[in-house]
Scaffold this motif. Structure first.
Motif, short mmCIF file in Angstrom:
data_model
loop_
_atom_site.label_atom_id
_atom_site.label_comp_id
_atom_site.label_asym_id
_atom_site.label_seq_id
_atom_site.Cartn_x
_atom_site.Cartn_y
_atom_site.Cartn_z
N GLN A 45 -24.12 31.98 -11.46
CA GLN A 45 -22.74 32.42 -11.61
C GLN A 45 -22.69 33.84 -12.16
O GLN A 45 -23.65 34.33 -12.74
CB GLN A 45 -21.94 31.47 -12.46
N THR A 46 -21.55 34.45 -11.99
CA THR A 46 -21.31 35.80 -12.47
C THR A 46 -20.75 35.73 -13.89
O THR A 46 -19.88 34.93 -14.18
CB THR A 46 -20.29 36.52 -11.56
N VAL A 47 -21.29 36.60 -14.75
CA VAL A 47 -20.78 36.71 -16.11
C VAL A 47 -20.50 38.19 -16.36
O VAL A 47 -21.37 39.04 -16.18
CB VAL A 47 -21.80 36.19 -17.15
N TRP A 48 -19.27 38.49 -16.74
CA TRP A 48 -18.90 39.87 -17.06
C TRP A 48 -19.34 40.17 -18.48
O TRP A 48 -19.06 39.40 -19.41
CB TRP A 48 -17.40 40.07 -16.91
N GLU A 75 -18.03 37.04 -20.54
CA GLU A 75 -17.09 36.04 -20.03
C GLU A 75 -17.52 35.59 -18.64
O GLU A 75 -17.63 36.41 -17.73
CB GLU A 75 -15.68 36.62 -19.95
N PRO A 76 -17.77 34.30 -18.46
CA PRO A 76 -18.10 33.80 -17.12
C PRO A 76 -16.92 34.02 -16.18
O PRO A 76 -15.77 33.80 -16.55
CB PRO A 76 -18.34 32.31 -17.34
N ALA A 77 -17.21 34.46 -14.97
CA ALA A 77 -16.15 34.67 -13.99
C ALA A 77 -15.40 33.38 -13.71
O ALA A 77 -14.20 33.40 -13.41
CB ALA A 77 -16.74 35.25 -12.70
N SER A 78 -16.08 32.26 -13.86
CA SER A 78 -15.45 30.97 -13.59
C SER A 78 -14.41 30.60 -14.64
O SER A 78 -13.65 29.65 -14.45
CB SER A 78 -16.50 29.86 -13.50
N SER A 79 -14.34 31.35 -15.75
CA SER A 79 -13.36 31.03 -16.78
C SER A 79 -12.02 31.71 -16.53
O SER A 79 -11.05 31.47 -17.24
CB SER A 79 -13.88 31.43 -18.16
N SER A 80 -11.96 32.54 -15.52
CA SER A 80 -10.72 33.25 -15.18
C SER A 80 -9.82 32.33 -14.35
O SER A 80 -10.29 31.65 -13.44
CB SER A 80 -11.05 34.51 -14.37
N HIS A 81 -8.54 32.30 -14.69
CA HIS A 81 -7.60 31.42 -14.00
C HIS A 81 -6.38 32.22 -13.55
O HIS A 81 -5.81 32.97 -14.33
CB HIS A 81 -7.15 30.27 -14.91
#
Length: 88
Positions: free
Chosen positions: A55-58, A24-30
């Protein structure tokens, strides 16, 4: 021409999902408020831009498999990965 950033990240996430792992890309967290988290939140992902560049991806996968998937993904174009960190 380089692929759009979202397509590149989506390919990485899909490669992990195909092996029953998570990514999961960190940028997808809201962030949402407590009131919204207790109810229904409608979210339109098509209106959310994917961030380009680094970008960071978990990831949720064993280390060896994660490295293999990351290497395979990086071979698919002008992209690379670094900084795999493990947590217990």
């Amino acid at each position: 021409m380089l692929p759009r950033a979202g397509v590149v990240v989506d390919a990485l996430v899909a490669s992990f999902f195909a092996r029953d792992f998570g990514a999961e890309p960190a940028s997808s967290s809201h962030m949402i408020c407590a009131c919204c988290s207790e109810g229904r939140v409608d979210w339109d992902e098509s209106g959310t831009p994917t961030h380009g560049g680094s970008q960071t991806v978990w990831l949720a996968a064993p280390e060896a498999e994660a490295r293999q998937l990351l290497d395979s993904w990086a071979e698919g174009g002008e992209r690379s990965w670094s900084g795999l960190e493990l947590s217990a």
